[in-house]
Design a protein around this motif. Structure first.
Motif, PDB file in Angstrom:
ATOM      1  N   ILE A   1       0.837  -1.198   0.000  1.00  0.00           N
ATOM      2  CA  ILE A   1       0.000   0.000   0.000  1.00  0.00           C
ATOM      3  C   ILE A   1       0.876   1.255   0.000  1.00  0.00           C
ATOM      4  N   GLY A   2       2.025   1.172   0.685  1.00  0.00           N
ATOM      5  CA  GLY A   2       2.960   2.296   0.635  1.00  0.00           C
ATOM      6  C   GLY A   2       3.408   2.580  -0.788  1.00  0.00           C
ATOM      7  N   GLY A   3       3.618   1.505  -1.572  1.00  0.00           N
ATOM      8  CA  GLY A   3       3.991   1.686  -2.976  1.00  0.00           C
ATOM      9  C   GLY A   3       2.902   2.355  -3.782  1.00  0.00           C
ATOM     10  N   VAL A   4       1.648   2.048  -3.482  1.00  0.00           N
ATOM     11  CA  VAL A   4       0.522   2.700  -4.172  1.00  0.00           C
ATOM     12  C   VAL A   4       0.464   4.178  -3.815  1.00  0.00           C
ATOM     13  N   LEU A   5       0.582   4.470  -2.514  1.00  0.00           N
ATOM     14  CA  LEU A   5       0.472   5.856  -2.056  1.00  0.00           C
ATOM     15  C   LEU A   5       1.663   6.704  -2.492  1.00  0.00           C
ATOM     16  N   ALA A   6       2.820   6.066  -2.702  1.00  0.00           N
ATOM     17  CA  ALA A   6       4.008   6.820  -3.120  1.00  0.00           C
ATOM     18  C   ALA A   6       3.807   7.501  -4.464  1.00  0.00           C
ATOM     19  N   THR A   7       2.860   7.000  -5.264  1.00  0.00           N
ATOM     20  CA  THR A   7       2.603   7.592  -6.586  1.00  0.00           C
ATOM     21  C   THR A   7       1.594   8.732  -6.527  1.00  0.00           C
ATOM     22  N   LYS A   8       1.001   8.967  -5.356  1.00  0.00           N
ATOM     23  CA  LYS A   8      -0.030   9.986  -5.233  1.00  0.00           C
ATOM     24  C   LYS A   8       0.581  11.355  -4.939  1.00  0.00           C
ATOM     25  N   ASP A   9      -0.102  12.375  -5.405  1.00  0.00           N
ATOM     26  CA  ASP A   9       0.317  13.756  -5.144  1.00  0.00           C
ATOM     27  C   ASP A   9       0.022  14.079  -3.684  1.00  0.00           C
ATOM     28  N   LYS A  10       1.065  14.465  -2.935  1.00  0.00           N
ATOM     29  CA  LYS A  10       0.889  14.738  -1.507  1.00  0.00           C
ATOM     30  C   LYS A  10       0.006  15.946  -1.240  1.00  0.00           C
ATOM     31  N   HIS A  11      -0.232  16.742  -2.260  1.00  0.00           N
ATOM     32  CA  HIS A  11      -1.074  17.936  -2.069  1.00  0.00           C
ATOM     33  C   HIS A  11      -2.509  17.694  -2.518  1.00  0.00           C
TER      34      HIS A  11
END
Length: 951
Positions: free
Chosen positions: A376-386
């Protein structure tokens, strides 16, 4: 799941041929033909189930086969329904019988026509089976003999998913395993690393295997990957090739064609004088271990074998054989989980403050499972933090993301391996867990009764259905598919649970395979047909034309009255299970009595207060659960329900300290319920007591019995009956009031396997047979008012773990003798009015962990010798003299204060109008100069020492 559905149907067809075929003999040949064809393809069904997700053609074939199995089952049950009605007597009964005869004739021809049509469809599917036979053969006998393509070869690569700098919390574990490898005896040892999928067993063992100290210590190191069903010959070839590469010997001519026996001899000869380390990664079953262990010689060179497995039975069996060790992998604690999550998601940086709440929610769902955190960390790493919307979308759709997100496919595959390896009967049992709400602990006994009602349990010679299901439960537990949520004080599992991500996978499989539908959202899409339905949230809308006519099981959690009544008004004539928990149900629904197939009926925690006489029409009923309702009487004809196994009836009226004072009134004729295994709580206070007491002796299958309002004159008949209940494991007896004597002295041969006993009422003297109860683990005595010290009779009970005594002894002193109470873990003393001193000799109660002393008004000192209780973790002092309590406060100048310095947790409390005021004295904290004080418990219930007291 076609395997489960078809095998269940084969059993049903067999039963139909044995018992029902006389009603439509014209179709006997058709039924036998259908059964024969299904038996012919049943051997391929497990392979077909495993190929279902990866092969569209197989998936469609399995789906059609499953549908045919369901349609056939419905046809048979609908016919049985017509022949099950009670038509009454007199002219009205005659008219009814004539009418039903006409209906049954029509139903017979309709059933024959359906069977013929079904048989034709089965023949067509069998033709399809011939076309697919090559796929099944390839899957069953291909590389690795695993059912799904390449799973065996992918298994190792997918396990090493972490980079070196992503490993968290592994160093201490690694050091422990390295020490076990290089130290210890010269004989070979097995070290089993066990835990659920995704915990990082392979990652940990790979780090150990690559450690320089380990490499230096062992002359030969070999790593063998197992799959769900490996080809042993290929595994032995792999071991042989790795060995010869290390020792640099030429491969013997013909080695690649050797059979298993010669390969075993060859490997054993090569390793005979060599210190070796062999890793067997992903081992599933004991027979796999048995096939490989004979190739590994007992060479007394300090050799070691590491097994990674999800199976506790395998881990302990293999380690016992070689006098080895078992290392149980646990989920990461919160701190390490957060570190790993941030490493993968934010490349080691801290989590932005505006994302903390979302990340904490997601991390909580991972429950410390490294594979889930990394995926799941790998999935979230691709998301824009803003972009908060992107993160919130993942948060709210985690249960569906695991199915459709390519980055999470590895997580799903690894977690699914355990499910895929299950035999068909355990797959049904495991899928059943999807019916319970997320986060809700599942009671073990309830789950087992439901499995039986669903027909998941296969008959085994010499065992009851409940005993077979206990084996099923333990196998799921040992395979790490379910975990313990709570245990009873004597060690038995009380509640179980399932990991959130495993639940998501199981729920998805359950829906996709037509096993069950779970409705917990307003957007729930109602399927055309449903066999099991779990309503976990009030749904405002229900399709007017939604048919529940094929429904077999219905669960309701958190339903509002209008919606609940609407569902119950539906046509559910084939229903087997109706389980409504803590719902606003005031009346016993009249239509329930017409659902003749019901085997399990529970209105637990509802407001139902009466049971209609029409309930006796439910001839198949096995469990009637009216626990925590307002029911205190049952129909006089309840004895007609000959298949009842569990009768649970008592209102939710608990007196202090969990004493039950109200059950249901005893009925003459109850001895006819000879299938009963659990009977709780029955009131014996009646003019017909003697007759009822004698009837208890007819219930020879009972393993739990709870009787209230017993009188002294009932003693002889009660003892006579108890002596006949040789299967009894738990008994609870309460007298009509505290002063009434319970006369149990006439019992000459107590139940040999009795594990739990609860006696409430005056005894005069402890029963002479009590010290002979070698299986007794838990004993509660209340209001016994004994003149003699009870410990003389109790201290030598070999398996007693939990002892609770309330107003049991009228003496002034108690002495716990050396070597007494060898296994006691929990002890509670309450209302010893004349008690002034307690002595604990050295060596008494060596394993005591919890001690509670309550309301002993004359006891002003702690037990003499309390310092001898070296394993004591919790001491509770409730409603005791101030003089004693003050000795426990920090700074008290008293020897008692130092005697309890070794106890981590001490609690003191006083009863107030609003409940109990509890003060926590944490000794580990107090040494640093701080004392933690608690607040009111907000309850008038006296705090027990252990868990709840029920049978």
């Amino acid at each position: 799941m076609a395997e489960a559905a078809v095998n269940f149907l084969i059993g049903k067809l067999t039963n139909f041929l044995d018992n029902e075929v006389q009603f439509f003999g014209d179709a006997e040949d058709e039924v036998r033909s259908a059964r024969g064809q299904l038996e012919g393809i049943s051997a391929s069904l497990r392979v077909a189930d495993s190929l279902e997700e990866s092969d569209e053609e197989v998936r469609e074939w399995v789906k059609q086969l499953r549908e045919i199995a369901y349609v056939t089952e419905d046809a048979l049950d609908e016919f049985k329904l017509l022949s099950a009605h009670d038509h009454g007597v007199g002219f009205a009964g005659l008219f009814c019988r004539i009418s039903c005869c006409v209906k049954n004739t029509k139903a017979r021809y309709r059933t024959i026509s359906q069977i013929q049509n079904i048989n034709s469809r089965i023949k067509s599917l069998c033709d399809g089976h011939q076309r697919l036979r090559h796929k099944f053969s390839k899957a069953e006998h291909g590389p690795g003999s695993n059912y799904s393509d390449n799973t065996w070869h992918e298994h190792r690569g997918n396990a090493f998913f972490l980079d070196k700098n992503e490993l968290v919390g592994i160093e201490e574990q690694k050091q422990q395993l390295v020490a076990w490898l290089v130290e210890g005896t010269s004989g070979p040892q097995v070290i089993s690393v066990v835990g659920m999928g995704g915990l990082g067993k392979t990652t940990l063992v790979n780090e150990v295997d690559q450690d320089p100290e380990v490499k230096k210590h062992f002359r030969v190191c070999a790593w063998i990957n197992f799959s769900g069903s490996p080809n042993i010959g290929e595994l032995l070839q792999d071991i042989h090739q790795q060995i010869v590469r290390v020792i640099k010997q030429p491969i013997p001519c013909g080695a690649d064609t050797m059979n298993i026996y010669w390969l075993t001899m060859l490997i054993k000869d090569l390793l005979r004088g060599v210190r070796y380390l062999v890793v067997l990664d992903g081992t599933w079953r004991i027979d796999e271990w048995d096939a490989v262990k004979h190739a590994l010689p007992n060479n007394m060179c300090g050799s070691r074998i590491i097994i990674t497995t999800r199976n506790y039975d395998l881990a302990h069996t293999s380690s016992r054989e070689f006098k080895g060790k078992v290392y149980k992998m646990e989920p990461l604690p919160v701190g390490q989980s957060w570190r790993l999550f941030c490493t993968k998601t934010f490349q080691g940086s801290s989590c932005p403050s505006h994302l903390e709440e979302t990340c904490e929610f997601i991390l909580k769902k991972c429950e410390g499972l490294p594979l889930a955190i990394v995926a799941i960390g790998g999935v979230l790493a691709t998301k824009d933090k803003h972009r908060m919307d992107e993160w919130e979308l993942v948060r709210h759709s985690l249960d569906t993301e695991i199915d459709c997100n390519d980055r999470l496919k590895n997580l799903k595959r690894v977690l699914s391996l355990s499910f895929d390896d299950l035999p068909y009967y355990l797959k049904s049992c495991f899928l059943y867990l999807s019916l319970f709400p997320e986060g809700c602990p599942i009671k073990r006994k309830r789950l087992i009764r439901l499995w039986i009602a669903e027909g998941f349990v296969e008959k085994k010679e010499g065992k009851t259905h409940e005993e077979v299901d206990e084996d099923y439960f333990m196998e799921l537990l040992n395979r790490n598919l379910i975990e313990v949520a709570a245990r009873r004080t004597y060690g038995a599992v009380k509640y179980c649970r399932i990991h959130d991500f495993l639940r998501d996978i199981v729920t998805s499989k359950s829906t996709n395979q037509g096993f069950a539908e779970i409705a917990k959202e307003e957007k729930f899409e109602q399927p055309d047909k449903v066999r099991r339905l779990s309503l976990q949230k009030t749904l405002r809308a229900l399709q007017q034309n939604w048919s529940l006519s094929q429904l077999r099981s219905l669960y309701m959690f958190g339903m509002e009255r209008p919606f609940m009544n609407k569902v119950l008004a539906s046509d559910m004539k084939l229903l087997n299970v109706l389980d409504i928990l803590a719902a606003p149900l005031k009346r016993f629904p009249a239509q329930v009595a017409d659902w003749c197939h019901l085997r399990y009926l529970s209105f637990r925690g509802t407001e139902v207060s009466t049971v209609p006489t029409s309930i006796v029409k439910l001839k198949n009923l096995e469990t009637l659960d009216l626990k925590h309702t307002n029911v205190t009487e049952l129909p006089v004809d309840i004895w007609k329900l000959q298949r009842l196994r569990h009768l649970l009836v008592y209102p939710y009226k608990l007196m202090p300290y969990l004493s039950f004072k109200v059950g249901f009134k005893a009925l003459q004729g109850i001895g006819a319920l000879q299938s009963l295994q659990k009977l709780c709580y029955i009131e014996a206070d009646d003019a017909n007591n003697c007759s009822v007491m004698r009837e208890f002796g007819m219930l020879t299958q009972l393993d739990r019995l709870a009787i209230l309002k017993v009188k002294k004159e009932d003693g002889r008949d009660l003892c006579s009956s108890i002596s006949k209940l040789t299967r009894l494991r738990a008994i609870s007896i309460a007298s009509v009031d505290e002063d009434e004597i319970i006369d149990l002295q006439h019992l000459s041969s107590p139940p040999p396997f009795l594990e739990r006993m609860y006696l409430e009422g005056s005894l005069g003297a402890l029963p002479k047979w009590l010290p002979s109860l070698s299986s007794l683990m838990r004993l509660h005595l209340r209001y016994s008012r004994l003149k003699d010290d009870p410990f003389v009779s109790l201290e030598n009970l070999p398996n007693l773990v939990h002892l609770e005594l309330r107003q049991v002894y009228e003496g002034s002193s108690l002495c716990f003798k050396a070597k007494g109470f060898k296994k006691l873990n929990i002890l509670g003393l309450d209302l010893f009015d004349k008690l002034r001193c307690i002595e604990v000799e050295k060596g008494a109660m060596p394993f005591l962990q919890k001690l509670a002393i309550r309301r002993c008004k004359l006891l002003e000192n702690l037990p003499s010798g309390v310092e001898n209780l070296t394993k004591l973790k919790v001491l509770k002092i409730f409603d005791m003299p101030d003089k004693l309590v003050k000795k426990l406060v920090q700074g008290a100048q008293d020897d008692d204060y130092h005697k309890v310095a070794h106890i981590p947790e001490i609690r003191c409390g006083y009863q107030r109008d609003e409940g109990w005021d509890i003060q926590l004295i944490d000794r580990s904290v107090q040494r640093d100069g701080a004392t933690t004080q608690g607040t009111s418990m907000g309850s008038n219930e006296f705090p027990p020492c252990g868990s709840e007291c029920t049978t």
